[in-house]
Motif scaffolding. Structure first.
Motif, PDB file in Angstrom:
ATOM      1  N   LEU A 156      26.123  15.607  28.639  1.00 22.73           N
ATOM      2  CA  LEU A 156      26.141  14.341  29.385  1.00 22.73           C
ATOM      3  C   LEU A 156      25.822  13.151  28.484  1.00 22.73           C
ATOM      4  N   VAL A 157      24.857  13.306  27.601  1.00 23.54           N
ATOM      5  CA  VAL A 157      24.462  12.205  26.718  1.00 23.54           C
ATOM      6  C   VAL A 157      25.556  11.913  25.695  1.00 23.54           C
ATOM      7  N   PHE A 158      26.238  12.954  25.222  1.00 24.02           N
ATOM      8  CA  PHE A 158      27.274  12.789  24.194  1.00 24.02           C
ATOM      9  C   PHE A 158      28.682  12.959  24.766  1.00 24.02           C
ATOM     10  N   ILE A 159      28.867  12.626  26.037  1.00 29.81           N
ATOM     11  CA  ILE A 159      30.161  12.814  26.702  1.00 29.81           C
ATOM     12  C   ILE A 159      31.278  12.089  25.954  1.00 29.81           C
ATOM     13  N   GLY A 160      32.358  12.831  25.697  1.00 31.14           N
ATOM     14  CA  GLY A 160      33.533  12.261  25.062  1.00 31.14           C
ATOM     15  C   GLY A 160      33.399  11.917  23.597  1.00 31.14           C
ATOM     16  N   THR A 161      32.329  12.359  22.937  1.00 36.18           N
ATOM     17  CA  THR A 161      32.117  12.004  21.529  1.00 36.18           C
ATOM     18  C   THR A 161      32.596  13.069  20.551  1.00 36.18           C
ATOM     19  N   CYS A 162      32.841  14.276  21.027  1.00 37.81           N
ATOM     20  CA  CYS A 162      33.217  15.421  20.165  1.00 37.81           C
ATOM     21  C   CYS A 162      32.172  15.662  19.087  1.00 37.81           C
ATOM     22  N   ASN A 163      30.909  15.437  19.407  1.00 38.61           N
ATOM     23  CA  ASN A 163      29.826  15.578  18.434  1.00 38.61           C
ATOM     24  C   ASN A 163      29.738  17.010  17.923  1.00 38.61           C
ATOM     25  N   ASP A 164      29.950  17.183  16.612  1.00 38.44           N
ATOM     26  CA  ASP A 164      29.948  18.515  15.996  1.00 38.44           C
ATOM     27  C   ASP A 164      28.584  19.184  16.039  1.00 38.44           C
ATOM     28  N   GLU A 165      27.518  18.403  15.881  1.00 38.07           N
ATOM     29  CA  GLU A 165      26.175  18.990  15.907  1.00 38.07           C
ATOM     30  C   GLU A 165      25.883  19.638  17.253  1.00 38.07           C
ATOM     31  N   VAL A 166      26.237  18.951  18.310  1.00 40.96           N
ATOM     32  CA  VAL A 166      26.006  19.487  19.655  1.00 40.96           C
ATOM     33  C   VAL A 166      26.878  20.719  19.872  1.00 40.96           C
ATOM     34  N   ALA A 167      28.153  20.619  19.527  1.00 44.87           N
ATOM     35  CA  ALA A 167      29.072  21.746  19.720  1.00 44.87           C
ATOM     36  C   ALA A 167      28.607  22.969  18.939  1.00 44.87           C
ATOM     37  N   ASN A 168      28.220  22.782  17.685  1.00 42.88           N
ATOM     38  CA  ASN A 168      27.759  23.910  16.865  1.00 42.88           C
ATOM     39  C   ASN A 168      26.480  24.518  17.404  1.00 42.88           C
TER      40      ASN A 168
END
Length: 193
Positions: free
Chosen positions: A102-114
């Protein structure tokens, strides 16, 4: 400022569920409000470290309501250890993944995904069978909301997860990526699943 005074009495309750609800209410009443002192982060971040699961989840959800779409790095630093820590229950870990989605919605943040990929690979199969594990998929999907151009590369990361939740993650990631896109072919593909 009035909102805090209205829910303050609930934050002092002896019932943990009422306290958790109060922390969520703090997040809701401060959604979209900018304050240089940032009292919401100060209040809720200390409860994220609570030993009580209900309090921890209430504080996490409160943070997600307040900071949705803000891509704040301090929220990532606060939540990613909670996701990865195998000592946390699947409920707490998965809610923390949803918070980062929710905080990084639509950012494709690699750190969160990993962080979410790593957790899903390290968790026991019985943990991923828990219905709360679906929040990992939703958190991941939200990262790619509206970003159809970036989702395909990240689907490769999902393919290494050896659990049936992998399919659910793929569907949610594609669904969120193509939401509101008007891409008829993708919608038809998703309808045939």
């Amino acid at each position: 400022d009035e909102g805090f005074s209205k829910i303050d009495k609930y934050m002092e309750s002896t019932n943990d569920l009422i306290k958790a609800g109060a922390y969520m209410a703090v997040g809701i009443i401060n959604s979209g409000i900018k304050n240089d002192n940032d009292p919401v982060f100060a209040l809720l971040s200390e409860h994220v470290e609570s030993d009580n699961e209900h309090i921890k989840i209430g504080a996490l959800m409160g943070l997600s309501f307040t900071y949705a779409g803000s891509a704040r790095q301090d929220i990532l630093e606060l939540c990613s250890p909670i996701i990865i820590d195998g000592d946390n229950s699947i409920e707490v870990s998965a809610i923390a993944a949803l918070v980062l989605g929710l905080v990084f919605i639509g950012t494709c943040n690699d750190e969160v995904a990993n962080c979410i990929f790593q957790t899903c690979m390290e968790r026991e199969a019985s943990d991923l069978d828990n219905p709360h594990a679906r929040y990992y998929a939703l958190g991941l999907g939200l990262l790619y909301f509206g970003r159809q151009d970036s989702v395909e590369a990240s689907l490769v990361g999902v393919s290494v997860i050896e659990h049936p939740i992998k399919r659910f993650m793929e569907i949610l990631m594609k669904g969120c990526a193509y939401a509101c896109s008007g891409n008829v072919l993708k919608v038809q593909e998703l309808l045939h699943i």
